[in-house]
Scaffold this active site. Structure first.
Site, short mmCIF file in Angstrom:
data_model
loop_
_atom_site.label_atom_id
_atom_site.label_comp_id
_atom_site.label_asym_id
_atom_site.label_seq_id
_atom_site.Cartn_x
_atom_site.Cartn_y
_atom_site.Cartn_z
N TYR A 245 -2.95 3.11 -6.51
CA TYR A 245 -1.86 4.08 -6.33
C TYR A 245 -2.37 5.10 -5.32
O TYR A 245 -2.48 6.28 -5.58
CB TYR A 245 -1.50 4.75 -7.66
CG TYR A 245 -0.52 3.95 -8.49
CD1 TYR A 245 -0.65 2.57 -8.63
CD2 TYR A 245 0.57 4.56 -9.11
CE1 TYR A 245 0.24 1.83 -9.38
CE2 TYR A 245 1.47 3.82 -9.86
CZ TYR A 245 1.31 2.46 -9.99
OH TYR A 245 2.21 1.74 -10.73
N ASP B 265 0.83 -1.20 0.00
CA ASP B 265 0.00 0.00 0.00
C ASP B 265 0.88 1.26 0.00
O ASP B 265 1.77 1.40 0.84
CB ASP B 265 -0.91 0.00 1.24
CG ASP B 265 -1.98 1.05 1.15
OD1 ASP B 265 -3.14 0.68 0.86
OD2 ASP B 265 -1.68 2.26 1.34
N TYR C 295 -3.24 -3.34 -13.04
CA TYR C 295 -2.82 -3.30 -14.45
C TYR C 295 -1.45 -3.96 -14.60
O TYR C 295 -0.71 -4.11 -13.63
CB TYR C 295 -2.77 -1.85 -14.96
CG TYR C 295 -1.55 -1.09 -14.48
CD1 TYR C 295 -0.37 -1.15 -15.21
CD2 TYR C 295 -1.56 -0.36 -13.31
CE1 TYR C 295 0.78 -0.50 -14.76
CE2 TYR C 295 -0.43 0.30 -12.86
CZ TYR C 295 0.74 0.21 -13.58
OH TYR C 295 1.87 0.85 -13.13
C1 LIG Z 1 6.80 -1.72 -6.05
C2 LIG Z 1 5.33 -1.63 -6.44
C3 LIG Z 1 4.95 -1.98 -7.73
C4 LIG Z 1 3.60 -1.93 -8.09
N1 LIG Z 1 3.23 -2.28 -9.37
C5 LIG Z 1 1.94 -2.25 -9.72
C6 LIG Z 1 1.51 -2.64 -11.03
O1 LIG Z 1 2.31 -3.00 -11.87
N2 LIG Z 1 0.19 -2.59 -11.32
C7 LIG Z 1 -0.73 -2.18 -10.41
O2 LIG Z 1 -1.92 -2.16 -10.73
N3 LIG Z 1 -0.36 -1.81 -9.16
C8 LIG Z 1 0.95 -1.83 -8.80
N4 LIG Z 1 1.30 -1.45 -7.54
C9 LIG Z 1 0.27 -1.01 -6.60
C10 LIG Z 1 -0.34 -2.22 -5.91
O3 LIG Z 1 -1.26 -2.84 -6.79
C11 LIG Z 1 -1.11 -1.78 -4.66
O4 LIG Z 1 -0.23 -1.15 -3.77
C12 LIG Z 1 -1.79 -2.97 -3.99
O5 LIG Z 1 -2.84 -2.51 -3.17
C13 LIG Z 1 -0.82 -3.76 -3.18
O6 LIG Z 1 -1.38 -4.94 -2.69
P1 LIG Z 1 -0.73 -5.65 -1.42
O7 LIG Z 1 -1.51 -6.82 -1.08
O8 LIG Z 1 0.74 -5.83 -1.68
O9 LIG Z 1 -0.83 -4.48 -0.38
P2 LIG Z 1 -1.42 -4.33 1.12
O10 LIG Z 1 -0.67 -3.15 1.64
O11 LIG Z 1 -1.33 -5.59 1.86
O12 LIG Z 1 -2.91 -3.97 0.88
C14 LIG Z 1 -3.35 -2.83 0.15
C15 LIG Z 1 -4.75 -2.44 0.60
O13 LIG Z 1 -5.66 -3.53 0.41
C16 LIG Z 1 -6.17 -4.00 1.66
N5 LIG Z 1 -6.15 -5.46 1.61
C17 LIG Z 1 -5.04 -6.24 1.50
N6 LIG Z 1 -5.40 -7.52 1.44
C18 LIG Z 1 -6.74 -7.58 1.50
C19 LIG Z 1 -7.67 -8.65 1.49
N7 LIG Z 1 -7.26 -9.91 1.41
N8 LIG Z 1 -8.99 -8.37 1.60
C20 LIG Z 1 -9.39 -7.08 1.69
N9 LIG Z 1 -8.56 -6.02 1.71
C21 LIG Z 1 -7.22 -6.27 1.61
C22 LIG Z 1 -5.26 -3.42 2.70
O14 LIG Z 1 -5.91 -3.27 3.94
C23 LIG Z 1 -4.86 -2.10 2.08
O15 LIG Z 1 -5.89 -1.15 2.25
C24 LIG Z 1 2.65 -1.50 -7.15
C25 LIG Z 1 3.05 -1.13 -5.86
C26 LIG Z 1 4.38 -1.19 -5.50
C27 LIG Z 1 4.80 -0.80 -4.11
#
Ligand SMILES: Cc1cc2nc3c(=O)[nH]c(=O)nc-3n(C[C@H](O)[C@H](O)[C@H](O)COP(=O)(O)OP(=O)(O)OC[C@H]3O[C@@H](n4cnc5c(N)ncnc54)[C@H](O)[C@@H]3O)c2cc1C
Ligand SMILES: *[C@@H]1O[C@H](CO)[C@@H](O)[C@H](O)[C@H]1NC(C)=O
Ligand SMILES: *[C@@H]1O[C@H](CO)[C@@H](O)[C@H](O)[C@H]1NC(C)=O
Ligand SMILES: *[C@@H]1O[C@H](CO)[C@@H](O)[C@H](O)[C@H]1NC(C)=O
Ligand SMILES: *[C@@H]1O[C@H](CO)[C@@H](O)[C@H](O)[C@H]1NC(C)=O
Length: 532
Positions: free
Chosen positions: A475, A112, A187
């Site tokens: 984002y 996040d 995406y």
């Molecule tokens: C290095 C990097 C590269 C990225 N590249 C891309 C990309 O190519 N394309 C793209 O679209 N995005 C990209 N992102 C953004 C990414 O999709 C989001 O940050 C996404 O929310 C991350 O998911 P997470 O599970 O790792 O994050 P977390 O921080 O675990 O969760 C993100 C949010 O979703 C909630 N959440 C997590 N798991 C659940 C669940 N199981 N049920 C309900 N809610 C939940 C959390 O509470 C929080 O609000 C990138 C981010 C980073 C840091």
């Protein structure tokens, strides 16, 4: 008190503290919360509970923190981290957080952008799904079940092990968690061919605020719609997702052509704006820009990175027709499998596919501390606009700044705005991601970079979408507005950021939120509010 009595009393206390270390804590919320968990699951749940005085607490918390801006001594920390091993642990965590007035933050991959999965300004518990990461691939039916705690790389490598011609349309950075990624849209390289990740989700297992386990049929189409792009942490816990796998040829082609301003980069990027979204859906293209020094003089390095679902010769033919000015030649191109293209775009030097299983892999593309913002572009930026952009990128405080344009069109333009909560479809030429990053302590340097990116975002206003100025919930960007620290807000205030992320889908999200979580238990600084 006699010495022996004193001794047995101390022994009693010692045993009590060893068996129930949380009794040391003075926080009544915490004690009641732990007591509540314990009363449901006297034995097995204790193995997945990390309180602040547990020796592993800090490493469990740090394990997936992606942005060190949210890991400073002053960052508020969870009272407890729960790493459930079974569904009942999640149900108990929801129930005990509710009854004890604790905020619950769900964490899958921890990426996040505002740290909302592991930071809260009110007393809170982190539900970390790291142990929920199984992936089941059904090659014959071209479907998969993937649990939220898996990272994209684990999912990808499991697909690649089974087939060279199946894939899933998701992101480039393989350490991103499936849970958050699918909650917000998602995406990646295949967006112009197959849309977003959420466009390919066909079922899910979900736990609601009452601990009920629901699937698509039992949750109903409204809630199923909302969890596919309405942003994580607003509706409940998504445990796993059933997705369609998509077909890819056994050979794909990639290339990167780099040009400086002296090499006609301005004209090329200007032209790319009218080309990228019109090329066949088999072609993904990204253009990245940053300041570099060449022969002691500053210039802008513009990298055109393409991915094509097919072989070199076919790509060259298509590029001759669609974008001849780029001058693509055979020697620019490299053929590989889809899974290898993930390593290529992630700029991973290690050629072993197993690197995709490394959850702690730190990408050279991402600084440990960073701030990112995103815009959508509906009309080409004029050449004079680019000249101004370059002069901004020459500023001292822009030394770590980069911009990445990703072409839309193709399948993205065919899917109606209301099909999922993600509305940025037809009419968008591309999106721009802006990033500044740095290494080292939070200090004046970081403040300079943060100020710069905010000023730059404001400078970009005339060139990007307006009324509303679009944003992407994955984002996440606190600058566009937030709920209060308790996760509460008025409709008018939430509408400001809500419409940027979701346009008119925001009203439907509020309606569904109000139905499934009327007391607003699942909340954070940008959770969907309930209507009053
Ligand atoms: C290095 C990097 C590269 C990225 N590249 C891309 C990309 O190519 N394309 C793209 O679209 N995005 C990209 N992102 C953004 C990414 O999709 C989001 O940050 C996404 O929310 C991350 O998911 P997470 O599970 O790792 O994050 P977390 O921080 O675990 O969760 C993100 C949010 O979703 C909630 N959440 C997590 N798991 C659940 C669940 N199981 N049920 C309900 N809610 C939940 C959390 O509470 C929080 O609000 C990138 C981010 C980073 C840091
Ligand atoms: C820390 O927490 C883990 C998981 O709950 C537990 O197995 C371990 O015994 C705890 N260690 C200490 C020192 O409390
Ligand atoms: C967790 O991260 C913080 C901040 O970066 C650091 O101070 C701490 O030592 C880390 N803990 C562990 C166990 O690595
Ligand atoms: C520069 O690029 C433009 C547009 O892409 C093209 O029309 C022009 O011929 C190029 N000029 C040179 C010198 O390559
Ligand atoms: C490459 O990745 C593999 C799998 O993660 C790892 O075992 C190996 O040490 C890595 N090699 C290098 C040079 O980093």
């Amino acid at each position: 008190m006699k010495a022996s009595q004193y001794f047995s009393m101390s022994l009693f206390l010692l045993i009590l503290l060893i068996s129930c270390p949380w009794l040391i804590s003075a926080n009544p919320h915490l004690n009641n919360f732990l007591g509540c968990l314990d009363s449901f699951y006297s034995n097995d749940i204790s193995k997945v509970i990390y309180t602040q005085n547990n020796a592993s607490y800090s490493s469990v918390l740090n394990a997936t923190i992606q942005n060190l801006r949210f890991s400073t001594p002053t960052t508020s920390k969870p009272l407890v981290i729960v790493t459930p091993l079974q569904t009942s642990h999640i149900q108990a965590t929801i129930r005990c957080s509710r009854t004890n007035g604790l905020n619950l933050r769900i964490r899958s991959g921890g990426h996040d952008f505002e740290g909302l999965s592991y930071v809260s300004q009110v007393p809170f518990v982190v539900l970390d799904l790291t142990n929920f990461r199984s992936v089941k691939i059904d090659v014959k039916n071209k479907v998969a079940w993937v649990q939220s705690g898996a990272i994209l790389g684990e999912f990808y490598s499991e697909i690649a092990k089974r087939s060279r011609t199946l894939a899933f349309p998701a992101g480039i950075c393989h350490t991103v968690g499936v849970g958050g990624y699918l909650s917000g849209g998602g995406y990646g390289l295949l967006l112009r061919k197959y849309g977003l990740a959420v466009d390919n989700v066909i079922d899910a297992v979900f736990i609601d605020v009452n601990g009920r386990i629901l699937k698509r049929k039992s949750m109903g189409e409204d809630l199923f719609w909302a969890i596919r792009g309405g942003g994580g942490g607003s509706f409940g816990v998504v445990l796993s997702w059933k997705v369609k796998l998509v077909s890819v040829p056994s050979t794909v082609t990639v290339f990167t052509i780099r040009k400086t301003l002296e090499e006609n980069a301005t004209n090329l990027v200007h032209q790319w704006q009218s080309v990228g979204h019109k090329l066949p859906g088999d072609i993904f293209s990204a253009v990245t820009m940053r300041k570099v020094n060449r022969n002691g003089k500053p210039t802008i390095l513009v990298a055109f990175s393409f991915f094509f679902l097919g072989e070199t010769n076919a790509l060259i033919t298509l590029m001759k027709a669609g974008f001849p000015e780029l001058g693509l030649k055979k020697e620019h191109c490299t053929e590989m499998s889809w899974i290898e293209s993930i390593l290529y775009f992630g700029q991973i030097q290690n050629k072993s596919i197993d690197v995709l299983l490394d959850r702690s892999y730190k990408s050279p593309l991402n600084a440990p501390w960073f701030k990112t913002k995103l815009d959508y572009v509906k009309n080409p930026i004029p050449k004079a606009g680019f000249e101004k952009i370059w002069s901004k990128l020459y500023e001292e405080d822009a030394e770590t700044a980069a911009m990445a344009f990703i072409a839309y069109g193709g399948k993205m333009a065919e899917i109606p705005e209301s099909a999922t909560p993600f509305p940025h479809r037809d009419g968008n030429l591309y999106h721009i991601a802006y990033t500044v990053g740095w290494d080292g302590e939070e200090n004046t340097k970081s403040q300079r970079y943060m100020n710069w990116i905010r000023k730059f975002y404001s400078f970009m206003t005339p060139f990007v979408s307006k009324s509303p100025r679009g944003a992407y919930v994955n984002y996440r960007d606190d600058d566009i507005g937030t709920n209060n620290k308790k996760g509460e807000t008025s409709y008018a205030k939430a509408s400001v950021w809500g419409r940027k992320y979701f346009k008119n889908n925001f009203d439907k999200l509020i309606y569904i939120k109000t139905k499934v979580d009327p007391h607003n238990f699942f909340k954070h600084e940008q959770s969907i509010p309930v209507s009053v």
